[in-house]
Design an enzyme around this catalytic site. Structure first.
Site, short mmCIF file in Angstrom:
data_model
loop_
_atom_site.label_atom_id
_atom_site.label_comp_id
_atom_site.label_asym_id
_atom_site.label_seq_id
_atom_site.Cartn_x
_atom_site.Cartn_y
_atom_site.Cartn_z
N ARG A 82 0.79 -1.24 0.00
CA ARG A 82 0.00 0.00 0.00
C ARG A 82 0.82 1.28 0.00
O ARG A 82 0.28 2.33 -0.29
CB ARG A 82 -0.91 0.01 1.23
CG ARG A 82 -1.86 -1.17 1.20
CD ARG A 82 -2.88 -1.11 2.28
NE ARG A 82 -3.61 -2.36 2.34
CZ ARG A 82 -4.45 -2.68 3.30
NH1 ARG A 82 -4.68 -1.83 4.28
NH2 ARG A 82 -5.06 -3.84 3.28
N GLU A 213 -0.15 -20.73 -21.19
CA GLU A 213 -0.10 -21.27 -19.83
C GLU A 213 -1.42 -21.98 -19.53
O GLU A 213 -1.42 -23.10 -19.02
CB GLU A 213 0.13 -20.14 -18.81
CG GLU A 213 0.17 -20.60 -17.36
CD GLU A 213 0.28 -19.44 -16.36
OE1 GLU A 213 -0.02 -18.29 -16.73
OE2 GLU A 213 0.65 -19.70 -15.20
N ASP A 291 8.44 -18.47 -11.06
CA ASP A 291 7.13 -17.81 -11.17
C ASP A 291 6.70 -17.08 -9.90
O ASP A 291 6.85 -15.87 -9.82
CB ASP A 291 6.06 -18.82 -11.63
CG ASP A 291 4.98 -18.20 -12.49
OD1 ASP A 291 5.13 -17.04 -12.90
OD2 ASP A 291 3.97 -18.87 -12.77
N1 LIG Z 1 1.42 -17.88 -13.23
C1 LIG Z 1 0.98 -16.66 -13.58
N2 LIG Z 1 0.34 -16.50 -14.76
C2 LIG Z 1 -0.15 -15.30 -15.11
N3 LIG Z 1 -0.02 -14.20 -14.36
C3 LIG Z 1 0.60 -14.32 -13.16
C4 LIG Z 1 1.12 -15.54 -12.76
N4 LIG Z 1 1.68 -15.38 -11.55
C5 LIG Z 1 1.53 -14.11 -11.22
N5 LIG Z 1 0.88 -13.45 -12.18
C6 LIG Z 1 0.55 -12.04 -12.13
O1 LIG Z 1 -0.82 -11.92 -11.89
C7 LIG Z 1 -1.23 -10.68 -12.38
C8 LIG Z 1 -2.74 -10.79 -12.55
C9 LIG Z 1 -3.48 -9.58 -12.09
C10 LIG Z 1 -4.85 -9.54 -12.65
O2 LIG Z 1 -5.25 -10.43 -13.34
C11 LIG Z 1 -5.73 -8.40 -12.33
C12 LIG Z 1 -7.01 -8.39 -12.86
C13 LIG Z 1 -7.84 -7.33 -12.53
C14 LIG Z 1 -7.43 -6.31 -11.70
C15 LIG Z 1 -6.15 -6.36 -11.18
C16 LIG Z 1 -5.68 -5.29 -10.24
O3 LIG Z 1 -4.51 -5.26 -9.87
O4 LIG Z 1 -6.51 -4.48 -9.82
C17 LIG Z 1 -5.29 -7.39 -11.50
C18 LIG Z 1 -0.47 -10.55 -13.66
O5 LIG Z 1 -0.29 -9.26 -14.11
C19 LIG Z 1 0.84 -11.25 -13.36
O6 LIG Z 1 1.88 -10.36 -13.10
ZN LIG Z 2 4.27 -15.82 -14.59
#
Ligand SMILES: Nc1ncnc2c1ncn2[C@@H]1O[C@H](CCC(=O)c2cccc(C(=O)O)c2)[C@@H](O)[C@H]1O
Ligand SMILES: [Zn+2]
Length: 353
Positions: A82, A213, A291
């Protein structure tokens, strides 16, 4: 927790070799690298959070029913970050954990949109990651670089914001080398992000989207064609398309393989069914990555141990994998030669014990 931190099948000697092997990590998420200790510290700073502070409860909390559940949990940890000081602490501590595993160079995927939309000032955010990067390099000797990724499911407004933060000369951090796309893939078509990748590439950034993925090989083709991907995050489903495998091999487009992640998010059913062997057989450049290591009960050393088992590798084979990551990285030629040399020296010394 469903995973073991140390692959129980790996011979002790091989694990000792891996532990001191100099490595490069190309696919690791910033927030997804928060160790239980960092999560506890952040949760204690922000006691209204639903994230448990007790490590036992946290292990349970990090057991996922499917990919969507994983993203839900991931976002609850994002909510713990935050203030710029939270960002600095997280980044610095992640570097410490990487250095402990002899990671000499890491490209850390950061989602700046998730922080700026939660009210962290963009200038303060950039200063926090850069401050941590410089301190980590000076104190631990680990070189960090950034990949800014679009959280695809958050839509084109997130894409616009990420492209702006990555290309505005007044904001763009010195450590930024690449531009990515993450989050769920189902219903989040890659081609719509082309204009944002075009801008990032024009600004000198490398293209490294996640693809294949949780969806099929067409997503990987789309990432190559529309987003001009130079490496692919995961690319797991490429194994279903021999022409795609041949294309990846011919153009030396490396896959950032994260075996334990694929099991933890249920993208792949079991490790033995993981297609890593098919990739190697087809001549595709494979790199090994972690990851979101604490969330998946793993770390980079363990991913190398898993890869050794799945691919039947000895020390020389593991050293080759580590060198693949160095070669596929966005380090300059001198940096690559330095780490590759370290890997060779270490391996020769180990084998002549
Ligand atoms: N294995 C993975 N495969 C894919 N991604 C992965 C993986 N591991 C981690 N991530 C991360 O997860 C984030 C997802 C964030 C997301 O969907 C989202 C949707 C709506 C609002 C907000 C917000 O922040 O308000 C966020 C991605 O940007 C990526 O950096
Ligand atoms: Zn990833």
């Amino acid at each position: 927790m469903t995973q073991h931190l140390v692959d129980p099948h790996a011979p002790r000697d091989l694990r000792a070799f891996i532990a001191d092997l100099p490595k490069a990590e190309l696919h690791v998420h910033h927030v997804g690298s928060a160790s239980p200790r960092i999560v506890s510290e952040l949760a204690a700073r922000h006691p209204d959070s639903k994230v448990p502070t007790d490590p036992e409860a946290l292990a349970d909390y990090f057991t996922f029913t499917d990919f969507a559940h994983f993203i839900d949990v991931y976002l609850s940890v994002v909510d713990l970050i935050r203030t710029p000081e939270d960002v600095r602490l997280l980044t610095y501590e992640v570097a410490r954990d990487l250095a402990r595993q002899q990671v000499r160079y890491a490209e850390l995927t950061i989602t700046p949109f998730s922080s700026t939309r939660r009210g962290i000032d963009e200038r303060a955010f950039m200063d926090a990651i850069e401050d941590a990067r410089k301190a980590a390099e000076a104190e631990f000797g680990t070189v960090l670089r950034w990949c800014f990724d679009i959280p695809g499911e958050a839509g084109l407004q997130a894409a616009e914001e990420t492209a702006r933060l990555a290309t505005d000369d007044r904001l763009r951090p010195e450590g930024l080398v690449s531009f990515g796309l993450g989050g769920p893939e189902v219903g989040v078509e890659r081609p719509q992000f082309k204009p944002y990748f075009d801008r990032a590439i024009a600004a000198g950034l490398h293209s490294v989207p996640h693809a294949g993925e949780t969806t099929g090989p067409q997503t990987v083709w789309d990432a190559l064609t529309h987003l001009r991907a130079e490496r692919i995050g995961h690319g797991t489903s490429s194994a279903q398309d021999p022409k795609l495998l041949a294309h990846l091999a011919e153009h030396r487009i490396a896959l950032e393989v994260c075996p334990t992640s694929n099991i933890a998010t249920r993208a792949v059913r079991t490790l033995d069914e993981h297609p890593i062997k098919e990739f190697v057989r087809a001549g595709v450049v494979v790199t090994i990555n972690s990851d979101d290591p604490p969330m998946f009960g793993t770390d980079l050393d363990n991913e190398y141990a898993v890869a050794a088992r799945l691919l039947g590798l000895d020390e020389r084979g593991l050293a080759e994998l580590a060198k693949n990551a160095v070669e596929a990285s966005f380090l300059d030629a001198a940096g690559k030669a330095r780490i590759a040399g370290e890997i060779d020296t270490y391996t020769a010394q180990w084998l002549s014990r």
